[in-house]
Scaffold this active site. Structure first.
Site, PDB file in Angstrom:
ATOM      1  N   VAL A 201       0.767  -1.242  -0.073  1.00 28.81           N
ATOM      2  CA  VAL A 201       0.128   0.047  -0.141  1.00 28.81           C
ATOM      3  C   VAL A 201       0.660   1.201   0.264  1.00 28.81           C
ATOM      4  CG1 VAL A 201      -1.482  -1.063   1.089  1.00 28.81           C
ATOM      5  CG2 VAL A 201      -0.416   0.028   2.669  1.00 28.81           C
ATOM      6  N   LYS A 202       2.336   0.659   0.041  1.00 30.42           N
ATOM      7  CA  LYS A 202       2.971   2.290  -0.034  1.00 30.42           C
ATOM      8  C   LYS A 202       3.397   2.653  -1.577  1.00 30.42           C
ATOM      9  CE  LYS A 202       3.944   1.975   4.606  1.00 30.42           C
ATOM     10  NZ  LYS A 202       3.174   0.621   5.520  1.00 30.42           N
ATOM     11  N   HIS A 203       3.902   4.061  -0.618  1.00 24.84           N
ATOM     12  CA  HIS A 203       4.413   4.106  -2.598  1.00 24.84           C
ATOM     13  C   HIS A 203       5.400   4.226  -3.380  1.00 24.84           C
ATOM     14  CE1 HIS A 203       4.081   7.556   1.296  1.00 24.84           C
ATOM     15  NE2 HIS A 203       3.897   8.051  -0.133  1.00 24.84           N
TER      16      HIS A 203
END
Ligand SMILES: Cc1ncc(COP(=O)(O)O)c(C=O)c1O
Length: 403
Positions: A201-203
């Site tokens: 879910v991170k960048h």
């Protein structure tokens, strides 16, 4: 209710039509053909782990965040543990951190036998309040672990000032903040050690994975040993030197990030700029829309930062809404908007209550905010339609419960 009497404003949980047919998750990864090819290439190579892609990813990452060195780990949690180890925390020491975070930020202090000490957060950013930190520094304090909540950098100048005055190490948990800027400086180049996560879910993602950026060669060397059992060389270095001898010089773990996913990280990093741009566009559309919706308080941003927008947390204004957070949450889920809550304050978890005797009421700003927080979908692959759907659903639900 008959089908003809259902208005478009009837909530889906009351039998109306949902704003969307399919659930929009609150976060998700983007993986393209170049990413897949990079992974396949490594799978066909000699080194699946501890090979050349590790250093390549670390060097590219350090350059991107403006740090002298970057040390990869098998997760953000392992990276936090490595940083706490390098800072020298041990039994009897204390480290000050925020309750408004994922449990890993405090857990990593416990892994080394030290004690996490919580301090309350600022009302606007929900980041550590430097005044509260100051009040909790004792002769045992060794480190401060601020968290860049939702991707909004902490007030680093104030935290670093306190650290310098008291001889403390600052380990910035920037698992939400890859690509963020503080007073024109890049997160990753400012604190003693800055920790990132590559959870999907991170960048950017490596499936699981983490990194610590630092300008301190000693911290970097200590973390490189720590992630490899406390051994002073890795298998590839030994092979190229034609040597079999190695020494374990401290207690470490196997926290290595394999080449297979470092290759993914290298490709993903090339897309970080575009991902950040999209997240910032979405945040700006959300902000403009929510300012006009009674009962909804948009995320707040200080002028000196450029956040990375890992999350988009709104707060509910109960003076204007005749519903509690659970009702609003359920109603938004009913509209197929994948809302979430970040975070249940760490000291509320049974483990922390039992171990440290927290009862609630200790950190009023964090606790009060928690009761009102809802995270809306925020990920770079969201389409304009997705963004419109979220705004429409928030408007519908807030309108329904409006006083
Ligand atoms: C603030 C914060 N710190 C640490 C972590 C741990 O990272 P990981 O899931 O990569 O272990 C997370 C994970 O979401 C996080 O949000």
């Amino acid at each position: 209710m008959s089908a003809t009497s259902v208005s478009p404003q009837t909530l889906a949980i009351d039998g109306g039509s949902p704003v969307r047919e399919k659930l929009l998750p609150y976060g998700r990864q983007s993986v393209d053909e170049a990413d897949i090819q990079a992974v396949v290439d490594v799978l066909r190579s000699d080194w699946l782990t501890t090979g050349p892609k590790v250093a390549e990813f670390e060097e590219a990452f350090a350059a991107r965040v403006g740090a002298a060195e970057a040390v990869s780990f098998s997760s953000g949690t392992a990276a936090l543990h490595g940083a706490v180890f390098a800072a020298g925390l041990k039994a009897g020491d204390e480290a000050i951190t925020t309750p408004m975070t994922f449990a890993a930020t405090a857990n990593c202090v416990l892994y080394q036998g030290a004690t996490p000490v919580f301090a309350d957060v600022c009302f606007d950013t929900l980041n550590l309040d430097p005044e509260e930190v100051m009040g909790r520094i004792t002769s045992r304090t060794r480190a401060i672990l601020p968290v860049d909540y939702a991707g909004h950098p902490t007030d680093l100048d104030a935290i670093l000032y306190l650290a310098k005055r008291h001889g403390l190490v600052v380990i910035e948990d920037a698992c939400h903040a890859l690509g963020a800027e503080y007073k024109g400086r890049r997160v990753g180049s400012i604190a003693d050690m800055t920790v990132f996560s590559f959870h999907p879910v991170k960048h950017i993602t490596t499936a699981e994975g983490g990194m610590v950026a630092t300008n301190d060669a000693k911290f970097a060397e200590s973390m490189r040993r720590f992630r490899n059992h406390g051994i002073s060389s890795d298998a590839r270095q030994r092979q190229s030197a034609g040597q079999w001898h190695y020494e374990m010089v401290s207690l470490g773990f196997n926290y290595r990030l394999p080449d297979v996913v470092c290759a993914l990280g290298i490709e993903q990093l090339k897309k970080l700029g575009a991902n950040l741009l999209r997240r910032r566009q979405i945040a700006s559309q959300y902000g403009a829309a929510f300012r006009e919706i009674p009962g909804i308080v948009p995320a707040m941003t200080r002028p000196e930062v450029n956040p990375a927008w890992h999350l988009y947390p709104i707060r509910l204004d109960f003076e204007q809404l005749a519903a509690d957070r659970a009702q609003v949450f359920r109603a938004l889920r009913g509209e197929n908007i994948g809302v979430n809550v970040h975070y249940i304050p760490v000291h509320f978890h049974p483990f922390y209550r039992e171990r440290f005797g927290f009862k609630g009421g200790e950190f009023p700003v964090a606790e009060n905010s928690y009761a009102r927080l809802i995270s809306l979908p925020m990920f770079h692959a969201m389409t304009d339609q997705d963004v419109d759907d979220v705004i429409q659903a928030v408007r519908k639900v807030a309108g329904h419960y409006g006083r």
